[in-house]
Write a protein that holds these residues in place. Structure first.
Motif, PDB file in Angstrom:
ATOM      1  N   VAL A 209     -82.697 -48.231  91.854  1.00 41.62           N
ATOM      2  CA  VAL A 209     -83.613 -47.979  92.501  1.00 41.62           C
ATOM      3  C   VAL A 209     -83.771 -47.134  93.489  1.00 41.62           C
ATOM      4  CG1 VAL A 209     -84.828 -49.101  94.588  1.00 41.62           C
ATOM      5  CG2 VAL A 209     -83.902 -50.860  92.433  1.00 41.62           C
ATOM      6  N   THR A 210     -82.138 -46.546  93.285  1.00 42.31           N
ATOM      7  CA  THR A 210     -82.197 -45.666  94.662  1.00 42.31           C
ATOM      8  C   THR A 210     -82.356 -44.463  94.213  1.00 42.31           C
ATOM      9  OG1 THR A 210     -79.834 -45.678  93.518  1.00 42.31           O
ATOM     10  CG2 THR A 210     -80.107 -46.420  96.098  1.00 42.31           C
ATOM     11  N   ALA A 211     -82.689 -42.958  94.615  1.00 37.84           N
ATOM     12  CA  ALA A 211     -82.761 -42.149  93.440  1.00 37.84           C
ATOM     13  C   ALA A 211     -82.156 -41.511  92.922  1.00 37.84           C
ATOM     14  CB  ALA A 211     -83.593 -40.866  94.971  1.00 37.84           C
ATOM     15  N   SER A 212     -82.905 -40.715  91.305  1.00 37.68           N
ATOM     16  CA  SER A 212     -82.645 -40.319  90.969  1.00 37.68           C
ATOM     17  C   SER A 212     -81.321 -40.851  89.542  1.00 37.68           C
ATOM     18  CB  SER A 212     -81.606 -38.688  91.312  1.00 37.68           C
ATOM     19  OG  SER A 212     -82.539 -38.206  91.817  1.00 37.68           O
ATOM     20  N   LEU A 213     -80.926 -41.970  89.800  1.00 34.62           N
ATOM     21  CA  LEU A 213     -80.098 -42.588  88.976  1.00 34.62           C
ATOM     22  C   LEU A 213     -80.722 -43.032  87.691  1.00 34.62           C
ATOM     23  CD1 LEU A 213     -78.192 -44.924  91.008  1.00 34.62           C
ATOM     24  CD2 LEU A 213     -77.133 -43.187  89.923  1.00 34.62           C
ATOM     25  N   LEU A 214     -79.788 -42.866  86.328  1.00 35.89           N
ATOM     26  CA  LEU A 214     -80.488 -43.487  85.512  1.00 35.89           C
ATOM     27  C   LEU A 214     -79.806 -44.774  85.361  1.00 35.89           C
ATOM     28  CD1 LEU A 214     -79.530 -39.975  82.867  1.00 35.89           C
ATOM     29  CD2 LEU A 214     -81.969 -41.049  84.661  1.00 35.89           C
ATOM     30  N   CYS A 215     -81.091 -45.414  84.679  1.00 34.81           N
ATOM     31  CA  CYS A 215     -80.637 -47.064  83.694  1.00 34.81           C
ATOM     32  C   CYS A 215     -80.424 -46.920  82.193  1.00 34.81           C
ATOM     33  CB  CYS A 215     -81.408 -48.060  84.637  1.00 34.81           C
ATOM     34  SG  CYS A 215     -80.997 -49.235  83.892  1.00 34.81           S
ATOM     35  N   THR A 216     -79.664 -47.080  82.151  1.00 38.49           N
ATOM     36  CA  THR A 216     -79.773 -46.687  80.222  1.00 38.49           C
ATOM     37  C   THR A 216     -80.757 -45.766  79.707  1.00 38.49           C
ATOM     38  OG1 THR A 216     -81.245 -48.219  80.172  1.00 38.49           O
ATOM     39  CG2 THR A 216     -78.480 -48.777  79.921  1.00 38.49           C
ATOM     40  N   GLY A 217     -80.517 -44.381  79.999  1.00 41.46           N
ATOM     41  CA  GLY A 217     -81.222 -43.389  79.344  1.00 41.46           C
ATOM     42  C   GLY A 217     -82.819 -43.556  80.605  1.00 41.46           C
ATOM     43  N   TYR A 218     -83.479 -44.410  80.888  1.00 35.89           N
ATOM     44  CA  TYR A 218     -84.337 -44.796  81.561  1.00 35.89           C
ATOM     45  C   TYR A 218     -84.519 -44.764  83.203  1.00 35.89           C
ATOM     46  CZ  TYR A 218     -89.632 -45.386  83.498  1.00 35.89           C
ATOM     47  OH  TYR A 218     -90.317 -44.908  83.946  1.00 35.89           O
ATOM     48  N   SER A 219     -85.582 -43.651  83.692  1.00 35.52           N
ATOM     49  CA  SER A 219     -85.197 -44.023  85.513  1.00 35.52           C
ATOM     50  C   SER A 219     -86.655 -44.232  86.153  1.00 35.52           C
ATOM     51  CB  SER A 219     -84.975 -41.542  85.230  1.00 35.52           C
ATOM     52  OG  SER A 219     -84.839 -41.886  87.314  1.00 35.52           O
ATOM     53  N   PHE A 220     -86.101 -44.531  87.609  1.00 39.13           N
ATOM     54  CA  PHE A 220     -86.445 -45.658  88.450  1.00 39.13           C
ATOM     55  C   PHE A 220     -86.692 -44.870  89.657  1.00 39.13           C
ATOM     56  CE2 PHE A 220     -85.959 -48.932  85.098  1.00 39.13           C
ATOM     57  CZ  PHE A 220     -86.837 -49.497  85.081  1.00 39.13           C
ATOM     58  N   ALA A 221     -86.320 -43.108  90.043  1.00 45.23           N
ATOM     59  CA  ALA A 221     -85.821 -42.414  90.551  1.00 45.23           C
ATOM     60  C   ALA A 221     -87.503 -42.747  91.246  1.00 45.23           C
ATOM     61  CB  ALA A 221     -86.411 -41.643  90.202  1.00 45.23           C
ATOM     62  N   GLN A 222     -87.083 -42.518  93.036  1.00 50.36           N
ATOM     63  CA  GLN A 222     -88.749 -42.683  93.217  1.00 50.36           C
ATOM     64  C   GLN A 222     -87.419 -41.433  94.771  1.00 50.36           C
ATOM     65  OE1 GLN A 222     -88.347 -46.764  94.458  1.00 50.36           O
ATOM     66  NE2 GLN A 222     -90.642 -47.218  93.199  1.00 50.36           N
ATOM     67  N   SER A 223     -89.071 -40.902  95.272  1.00 46.99           N
ATOM     68  CA  SER A 223     -88.466 -40.294  96.421  1.00 46.99           C
ATOM     69  C   SER A 223     -89.403 -40.984  97.440  1.00 46.99           C
ATOM     70  CB  SER A 223     -89.707 -38.847  96.449  1.00 46.99           C
ATOM     71  OG  SER A 223     -90.492 -39.496  95.744  1.00 46.99           O
ATOM     72  N   ALA A 224     -89.410 -42.060  97.285  1.00 47.22           N
ATOM     73  CA  ALA A 224     -89.841 -42.445  98.292  1.00 47.22           C
ATOM     74  C   ALA A 224     -90.247 -43.694  98.646  1.00 47.22           C
ATOM     75  CB  ALA A 224     -90.812 -42.186  99.765  1.00 47.22           C
ATOM     76  N   HIS A 225     -90.251 -44.713  99.411  1.00 51.88           N
ATOM     77  CA  HIS A 225     -90.474 -46.219  98.605  1.00 51.88           C
ATOM     78  C   HIS A 225     -92.369 -46.228  99.120  1.00 51.88           C
ATOM     79  CE1 HIS A 225     -86.940 -48.391  98.005  1.00 51.88           C
ATOM     80  NE2 HIS A 225     -86.773 -47.589  98.905  1.00 51.88           N
ATOM     81  N   TRP A 226     -93.115 -46.780  98.637  1.00 53.11           N
ATOM     82  CA  TRP A 226     -94.966 -46.983  98.811  1.00 53.11           C
ATOM     83  C   TRP A 226     -95.142 -48.213  97.984  1.00 53.11           C
ATOM     84  CZ3 TRP A 226     -97.770 -47.414  94.423  1.00 53.11           C
ATOM     85  CH2 TRP A 226     -96.956 -46.509  92.840  1.00 53.11           C
ATOM     86  N   GLY A 227     -95.833 -48.530  98.558  1.00 52.18           N
ATOM     87  CA  GLY A 227     -96.044 -50.140  97.610  1.00 52.18           C
ATOM     88  C   GLY A 227     -97.870 -50.464  97.658  1.00 52.18           C
ATOM     89  N   TYR A 228     -98.298 -51.161  98.261  1.00 53.32           N
ATOM     90  CA  TYR A 228    -100.065 -51.591  98.395  1.00 53.32           C
ATOM     91  C   TYR A 228    -100.385 -52.768  99.070  1.00 53.32           C
ATOM     92  CZ  TYR A 228    -100.282 -49.652  93.561  1.00 53.32           C
ATOM     93  OH  TYR A 228     -99.793 -49.164  92.206  1.00 53.32           O
ATOM     94  N   GLU A 229     -99.398 -53.032 100.184  1.00 55.72           N
ATOM     95  CA  GLU A 229     -99.737 -53.273 101.322  1.00 55.72           C
ATOM     96  C   GLU A 229     -99.134 -53.047 103.242  1.00 55.72           C
ATOM     97  OE1 GLU A 229     -99.042 -57.396 100.883  1.00 55.72           O
ATOM     98  OE2 GLU A 229     -97.392 -57.687 101.036  1.00 55.72           O
ATOM     99  N   GLY A 230     -99.699 -53.496 103.897  1.00 55.03           N
ATOM    100  CA  GLY A 230     -98.089 -53.105 105.596  1.00 55.03           C
ATOM    101  C   GLY A 230     -98.576 -51.245 105.707  1.00 55.03           C
ATOM    102  N   GLU A 231     -97.416 -50.946 106.001  1.00 55.07           N
ATOM    103  CA  GLU A 231     -97.017 -49.860 106.253  1.00 55.07           C
ATOM    104  C   GLU A 231     -96.292 -48.539 105.264  1.00 55.07           C
ATOM    105  OE1 GLU A 231     -94.614 -49.967 109.479  1.00 55.07           O
ATOM    106  OE2 GLU A 231     -96.199 -50.430 111.202  1.00 55.07           O
ATOM    107  N   GLU A 232     -96.584 -49.283 104.109  1.00 50.34           N
ATOM    108  CA  GLU A 232     -96.391 -48.744 102.960  1.00 50.34           C
ATOM    109  C   GLU A 232     -97.296 -48.723 101.900  1.00 50.34           C
ATOM    110  OE1 GLU A 232     -92.873 -50.423 100.699  1.00 50.34           O
ATOM    111  OE2 GLU A 232     -91.401 -48.796 102.174  1.00 50.34           O
ATOM    112  N   GLY A 233     -98.461 -48.915 102.245  1.00 52.00           N
ATOM    113  CA  GLY A 233    -100.005 -49.068 101.266  1.00 52.00           C
ATOM    114  C   GLY A 233    -100.640 -48.076 101.488  1.00 52.00           C
ATOM    115  N   PRO A 234    -101.409 -47.658 100.749  1.00 46.02           N
ATOM    116  CA  PRO A 234    -102.644 -46.933 100.466  1.00 46.02           C
ATOM    117  C   PRO A 234    -103.348 -46.227 101.772  1.00 46.02           C
ATOM    118  CG  PRO A 234    -103.363 -49.274  98.739  1.00 46.02           C
ATOM    119  CD  PRO A 234    -102.404 -49.147  99.697  1.00 46.02           C
TER     120      PRO A 234
END
Ligand SMILES: [Zn+2]
Length: 247
Positions: free
Chosen positions: A11-36
């Motif tokens: 989940v943390t930036a730039s770590l690889l998980c068995t070849g697939y990256s879930f890298a995120q430059s910032a948290h975002w979502g669909y509700e509240g303060e991280e919402g669109p």
């Protein structure tokens, strides 16, 4: 048998998980303060989400009849794994499947789902929308959107939605590769317009192709989706501004 891999550490930036990256430059979502409504200020690289004038999704209600570039789908069975990236369920695609718009070729990279739909047609929101994400050799995007209305799902969607869906940051491999053709409606007549990615960083100059004919989904599929991804996962429609939608 499907294989499952737990990738929580990735989940943390730039770590690889068995070849697939879930890298995120910032948290975002669909509700509240991280919402669109806040995406544009969550991170410098997300500025287009707030500043862009060609943003997606849109309501398609003012399409102009005109000559469109012909679409040539050349999809092979290549969906090899489903990942849950925390925002959507995404099926990654093996190289070799293409969409040609006029004489411009794009390769299918992945497809994923939003519920309810992001684009709307004459104000109508559908329970499910699939996005087939293609890129050309220069990295430009073309996204084909397929709407799913309430009804009897065809075999294609059922084969994607296997009995056990991956939980957040997990993935599952398919024993038999998914054929994206099985997720398209019979008619490939479309609306076309210029837009953006509908998730941060909301990059623009994405060629959007929204197919007019809907496929079908049901409550069971949406419920299973909601068990593993927080729904809704749709960005609200954005102003069309000076864009023309062709049909
Ligand atoms: Zn999408």
């Amino acid at each position: 048998m499907k294989t499952k891999t737990l990738c929580a550490a990735a989940v943390t930036a730039s770590l690889l998980c068995t070849g697939y990256s879930f890298a995120q430059s910032a948290h975002w979502g669909y509700e509240g303060e991280e919402g669109p409504a806040h995406w544009g200020s969550l991170n410098e690289s997300f500025a287009m989400c707030a500043m862009g004038k060609l943003q997606s999704p849109v309501d398609i209600s003012s399409a102009v009849s005109t000559t469109q570039s012909p679409l040539t789908f050349d999809y092979k069975a290549g969906g090899y794994e489903m990942i849950n990236n925390g925002h959507a369920l995404q099926v990654n695609y093996a190289p070799g499947s293409t969409l040609t718009v006029g004489d411009h070729q794009y390769e299918l990279k992945q497809f994923h789902f939003h519920s309810p739909s992001e684009n709307t047609i004459n104000g109508k929101q559908f329970p499910l929308e699939a996005h087939f994400v293609h890129q050309d050799a220069d990295g430009n995007y073309a996204v084909v959107a397929v709407m799913y209305d309430n009804g009897e799902p065809r075999e294609g969607l059922a084969s994607v939605w296997q009995t056990q869906l991956p939980k957040t940051y997990e993935k599952q491999s398919y024993e038999n590769p998914i054929d994206a053709n099985s997720l398209l409606p019979e008619s490939l007549v479309s609306y076309q317009f210029t837009g953006s990615l509908t998730t941060p960083p909301c990059s623009e100059n994405v060629q959007w192709i929204v197919l007019k004919e809907a496929n079908y989904t049901n409550d069971e599929i949406i419920h299973a989706f909601g068990e593993v991804v927080h729904l809704p996962n749709n960005r609200p429609v954005q102003p069309l501004n000076n864009r023309t939608i062709s049909q």
